[in-house]
Design a protein around this motif. Structure first.
Motif, short mmCIF file in Angstrom:
data_model
loop_
_atom_site.label_atom_id
_atom_site.label_comp_id
_atom_site.label_asym_id
_atom_site.label_seq_id
_atom_site.Cartn_x
_atom_site.Cartn_y
_atom_site.Cartn_z
N TRP A 181 6.35 -6.62 0.77
CA TRP A 181 7.30 -5.42 0.11
C TRP A 181 6.82 -4.02 0.61
CZ3 TRP A 181 12.31 -5.82 -1.47
CH2 TRP A 181 12.77 -6.98 -1.63
N ILE A 182 7.56 -3.36 1.27
CA ILE A 182 7.18 -2.04 1.86
C ILE A 182 7.88 -1.01 0.83
CG2 ILE A 182 6.89 -0.67 3.76
CD1 ILE A 182 5.72 -3.53 3.81
N GLY A 183 7.14 0.30 0.58
CA GLY A 183 7.89 1.33 0.03
C GLY A 183 7.90 2.53 0.65
N VAL A 184 8.95 3.42 0.90
CA VAL A 184 8.62 4.67 1.51
C VAL A 184 9.16 5.70 0.63
CG1 VAL A 184 9.33 5.89 3.65
CG2 VAL A 184 9.39 3.42 3.78
N ASP A 185 8.17 6.57 0.59
CA ASP A 185 8.67 7.85 -0.52
C ASP A 185 9.65 8.75 0.21
OD1 ASP A 185 8.97 9.63 -2.37
OD2 ASP A 185 6.79 9.88 -2.80
N ASP A 188 3.58 7.00 11.71
CA ASP A 188 4.29 7.98 11.13
C ASP A 188 5.67 7.59 11.53
OD1 ASP A 188 2.18 9.36 10.01
OD2 ASP A 188 2.17 10.95 11.64
N LEU A 189 6.73 7.86 10.80
CA LEU A 189 8.34 7.84 11.50
C LEU A 189 8.67 9.24 11.81
CD1 LEU A 189 9.49 5.50 8.52
CD2 LEU A 189 9.04 4.69 10.91
N GLY A 210 11.61 16.21 15.99
CA GLY A 210 10.48 16.64 15.55
C GLY A 210 10.14 16.42 14.09
N LYS A 211 11.12 15.94 13.19
CA LYS A 211 10.71 15.80 11.89
C LYS A 211 10.02 14.47 11.75
CE LYS A 211 15.06 16.06 11.13
NZ LYS A 211 16.41 16.30 10.75
N THR A 212 9.16 14.44 10.73
CA THR A 212 8.22 13.41 10.41
C THR A 212 8.21 12.82 9.10
OG1 THR A 212 6.63 14.29 12.21
CG2 THR A 212 5.70 12.62 10.45
N ILE A 213 8.27 11.64 8.97
CA ILE A 213 7.74 10.91 7.59
C ILE A 213 6.50 10.26 7.79
CG2 ILE A 213 8.40 9.11 6.03
CD1 ILE A 213 11.36 9.22 7.00
N SER A 214 5.50 11.10 6.99
CA SER A 214 3.82 10.69 7.18
C SER A 214 3.79 8.95 6.79
CB SER A 214 3.02 11.68 6.56
OG SER A 214 1.92 11.09 6.25
N THR A 226 17.39 14.76 6.34
CA THR A 226 18.42 13.81 6.88
C THR A 226 18.02 13.32 8.25
OG1 THR A 226 20.24 15.43 7.27
CG2 THR A 226 20.19 14.16 5.42
N GLY A 227 18.32 12.34 8.97
CA GLY A 227 17.99 12.39 10.44
C GLY A 227 17.68 10.68 10.65
N ILE A 228 17.55 10.33 11.99
CA ILE A 228 17.04 8.90 12.49
C ILE A 228 15.46 9.12 12.78
CG2 ILE A 228 17.40 7.14 14.00
CD1 ILE A 228 19.84 7.94 12.30
N TYR A 229 14.72 8.24 12.17
CA TYR A 229 13.29 8.26 12.28
C TYR A 229 12.66 6.76 12.81
CZ TYR A 229 13.54 12.33 9.14
OH TYR A 229 13.55 13.43 8.73
#
Length: 874
Positions: A150-154, A106-107, A112-116, A160-163
């Motif tokens: 090649w990597i894709g992130v939805d 996860d990013l 505390g915000k997350t990109i799964s 907004t933020g730094i992950y």
């Protein structure tokens, strides 16, 4: 060219590969020598942005070697809402890397915000295939080579933020970890970023499922079942106790104008799957019950298991609403078997096997008998037998089937000999008349089967015609195609020619690069063109297919990195094609791709903002995720550019993908159209394939066939009927080569199209309108109830029948003038002869007005004909 190769060799010798975008590249050997401080394991990883696609697999950018990516985070910037992509490079330093895998964390941001990790994927490792099924791919990297992943992130819904997070590259028990820092800032991106190609968000189109659903396409009806009888549009299909077809019936009228209440049998008896032992005994299989596996609006699937002490046959069949039937026939030996023959016997009613196309015979009248054997140098695995209003195409295949390449590229991916039917070239097809049927005997010859071995005798059926001919489309759609490379001028040219549909080809000032209409730099102009066409009450369609793809697209290098999945992995620099590249590929391909490609279309751009550019393309891989990309791109165009359909020039598409395309067009542009064009494939380059046989499974989703390039319009009428007219398949047709022959074409109710050849069909179109062809029924010379006949074998006559007015079209198939009597059966026509007048009106460039006292002796010039008006005066 030799100086380019020399300079390349000198660069390789020094270890400095060259400059790319201002960056210095070095060979793997130099990289090991000068930058070895990071090379601790068998592979090395690094990050790279989407803006700088990895170009070569045999060299490394120095900047990748100056930073330890396992310790310092790879920093990226994205915007909220976009589908964001980047690259991870993997260099196989010491040995071949097998089964490389990638794992994402996860990013997370500090607040505390997350990109799964579920929103992150690697295109090289798999995705969603063209049928909508998820799949995985093996990633293997040859020693010394560099592979772009090649990597894709939805980022849909991501704040907004730094992950921060990681990507792990694993090879066996070894792993390297790339630290990722993703900054998500700025204004939210609309439509996931798909509106702008340069951001590469459209890479996500590779996994698109647009058009994959259970709905049926416009103009068809849901499939229904009563016991073992299945009903589709104009046809019924009865399943026998063994699961094979026992009876197939057509309800289409003689010229496919209507659907009748009374049906006519297509089959001449039930199909038989025969297993004959070496001693001549036939194995008696006892069928179990017919079990219906799935029943949906669009298809029904069933299965029957038949058995004997010697073997078991699992028959899985399916029928779809368009007339496609697929069979998987798995034969398992329960004990050792010595086989004389395993065959499928398909009896076709004699009245529904007047014509034949396929298995090394061009379309036309069927011979009394025919023999054919497998030969994969030829693109032949299917045969169509039919009349105009009913027929069957049988296609033989097995578990190793793969859609071959078409046109002059066939030799790079030919048919694969099916282990079952082919049987080391022992198999073939014999056709002979037996009673009231023509029996197609698909045999496979002698063999031995060990206990537990399985052979897959799969086959497909297409039940023709697919639909009734639409008079609205046949006589109301008037195409303008061609006429120079200035696209905007074509609206006025189409108006002058009387056309209402404009096809815009590639190699235009406004659409310069093949099969990629949605380039950032030209979509605004295309939208303006579409709007102007609509303002003149004209529909506008674009050339759009998948057989080849230009290098001038943002996704070209990412597509190439997928190791043959999207761009066909041909011989590369060793490729030769007789027609386009007899001396080898273009120098750009030689320098930049080097391996795993086949060169295709190329063209210098001579007009517009792209003037001076060069379109250069490569062949694509059939049935890959490019099909998904293609459909998603079409969906984007019909919604954003409002195009009215597509023009397909030879197809690398399968029927399922074209079905998806049909749904996309019908749902967004209800009056949209799809037309198919093909060069004549009946030659050694293309594997002696008949185009309409090759593309028959696409026909349910087409509105018109333009099968005319390299056609000989002096061929016999039966060839015209099968391979040019489109009528046996429920479609209008058009002529192409040299404008065709308008007199012979009128016997089938077809013309050429404006803009391509000098003889514009505008006067014939005016004649159609004046005499109301849309409201008339075509009764062709092929129909035994045709009310008009001639007494000259070279003269054919068809009737366009109306309530009180009919048009008789006659044409001479001889080079010399011929005289004939035109005989009208007034009762069959439904007119009172004493109240009728006959006339031959003036039609510019077609016929002069002539007085007609009778039709007992009409002189028809060689290769020409007439249209005669018969009118009943009330």
């Amino acid at each position: 060219m030799k100086y380019i190769f020399l300079s390349m060799l000198l660069c390789f010798a020094s270890g400095v590969i060259g400059q790319g975008g201002g960056e210095k590249y070095v060979s793997p050997e130099v990289a090991k020598k000068d930058h070895g401080q990071f090379l601790k394991g068998s592979f090395y990883i690094f990050g790279e942005t989407r803006e700088n696609p990895l170009r070569w697999n045999d060299s490394l950018k120095v900047s990748w070697l100056d930073k330890d990516f396992t310790k310092n985070a790879f920093e990226l910037q994205a915007r909220p809402g976009e589908y964001f992509v980047y690259q991870i490079g993997v260099w196989a330093v010491k040995k071949d890397l097998q089964k490389v895998t990638i794992k994402f964390s996860d990013l997370k941001s500090k607040d505390g915000k997350t990109i799964s990790s579920k929103q992150i994927s690697c295109f090289n490792a798999g995705g969603t295939d063209y049928l909508g099924k998820t799949f995985t791919k093996k990633i293997n990297i040859q020693n010394g080579k560099v592979q772009a992943l090649w990597i894709g992130v939805d980022l849909a819904g991501v704040a907004t933020g730094i992950y921060d997070g990681t990507a792990e590259i694993l090879v066996n028990d070894k792993k390297e970890v790339l630290k990722i820092r993703l900054g998500v800032e700025g204004k939210e991106v609309e439509n996931h970023g798909y509106d702008e190609g340069k951001g590469l968000s459209r890479m996500n189109w590779l996994n698109s499922t647009v058009g994959i659903d259970d709905e049926i396409t416009k103009g068809y009806q849901p499939i229904s079942r009563k016991d073992k009888t299945l009903h589709i549009l104009g046809r019924t299909f009865v399943i026998g106790n063994d699961g094979l077809p026992s009876e197939i019936t057509s309800f289409f009228s003689s010229s496919n104008q209507n659907i009748s209440e009374k049906g006519e049998p297509i089959t001449g008896g039930p199909f038989r799957f025969v297993i004959e032992k070496e001693n001549g005994d036939i194995i008696k299989l006892v069928p179990g019950p017919v079990k219906f596996v799935t029943e949906k609006r669009g298809n029904i699937t069933w299965q029957v298991k038949s058995s004997s002490p010697e073997c078991q046959l699992t028959c899985t069949g399916s029928l779809e609403y368009d007339g496609f039937a697929g069979y998987q026939m798995a034969l398992k030996a329960l004990k050792p078997l010595r086989i004389k023959d395993i065959r499928l016997e398909v009896p076709v009613a004699k009245e529904k096997s007047t014509y034949m196309m396929g298995l090394n015979r061009e379309g036309g009248l069927r011979p009394e008998s025919w023999k054919w054997q497998w030969d994969t140098t030829k693109n032949q695995d299917a045969v169509w037998l039919g009349a105009v209003n009913g027929g069957l195409r049988l296609k033989l295949k097995a578990e190793n089937y793969k859609l071959p390449l078409v046109n002059i590229y066939y030799k790079f991916e030919p048919l694969r000999l099916p282990p079952s039917w082919g049987n080391e070239n022992k198999g073939g097809v014999n056709m002979d008349e037996k009673g009231n049927a023509v029996v197609v005997n698909a045999y496979s010859g002698s063999r031995e089967m060990a206990t537990g071995s399985v052979l897959n005798y799969d086959f497909e059926l297409l039940i023709t015609p697919f639909k009734s001919v639409s008079n609205e489309k046949k006589y109301g759609d008037r195409y303008f195609h061609g006429g120079g490379t200035n696209a905007l001028s074509k609206i006025g040219k189409a108006e002058k020619a009387g056309a209402n549909i404009i096809n815009i080809h590639h190699a235009e000032d406004i659409y310069p690069f093949i099969n990629y209409p949605y380039l950032d730099e030209n979509t605004a102009e295309l939208k303006t063109l579409v709007d102007k066409a609509h303002g003149q009450n004209k529909r506008l369609k674009l050339y759009y297919t998948t057989r080849e793809l230009t290098k001038n697209i943002p996704e070209f290098q990412p597509f190439y990195s997928l190791d043959g999945e999207v761009l066909f992995p041909g011989p590369g620099n060793a490729s030769r094609t007789e027609a386009l590249h007899p001396k080898g590929p273009n120098e750009w391909l030689v320098k930049n791709l080097r391996e795993k490609y086949v060169p295709a279309w190329y063209n210098p751009v001579s007009e517009g903002k792209f003037k001076g550019s060069f379109d250069l393309s490569v062949i694509t891989t059939p049935n890959s995720r490019l099909n998904n990309f293609y459909i998603a791109g079409l969906d984007w165009m019909v919604k954003n550019l409002k195009i009215d359909g597509i023009y397909i020039d030879d197809a690398g598409l399968d029927r399922f993908t074209l079905q998806r395309a049909r749904k996309v067009i019908d749902r967004n542009r209800p009056e949209g159209r799809i037309d198919l064009h093909s060069w004549n494939h009946y030659n050694a380059w293309a594997g002696f394939a008949s185009c309409l046989n090759l593309y028959m499974d696409l026909m349910p989703y087409l509105d018109l066939v333009w099968i005319g390039e390299a056609r000989d319009y002096d061929r016999a009428p039966d060839h015209w009927l099968v391979e040019v007219s489109g009528l046996p398949f429920g479609l209008p047709g058009q002529m192409l080569e040299g404008g065709g022959n308008p007199w012979r074409g009128m016997v089938y109710g077809i013309t050429n199209r404006a803009g391509w050849a000098g003889n514009t069909p505008d006067e014939l179109w005016k004649f159609w309108d004046e005499y109301g062809f849309k409201e008339k029924d075509l009764i062709g010379y092929w129909d035994k109830t045709c009310p008009v006949t001639t007494n000259n074998q070279y003269i054919k006559a068809s009737v366009f029948k109306g309530k009180t007015e009919s048009i008789v079209a006659i044409a001479n198939w001889d080079k010399e003038a011929q005289s004939t009597s035109v005989v009208i059966d007034w009762a069959a026509l439904g007119y009172n002869a004493s109240k009728c007048t006959i006339s031959m009106p003036f039609v510019k460039d077609f016929q002069d007005e002539q007085p007609l006292q009778s039709l007992s002796s009409v002189n028809v010039p060689g290769g020409k004909g007439y249209m005669i008006v018969v009118k009943e005066n009330k």
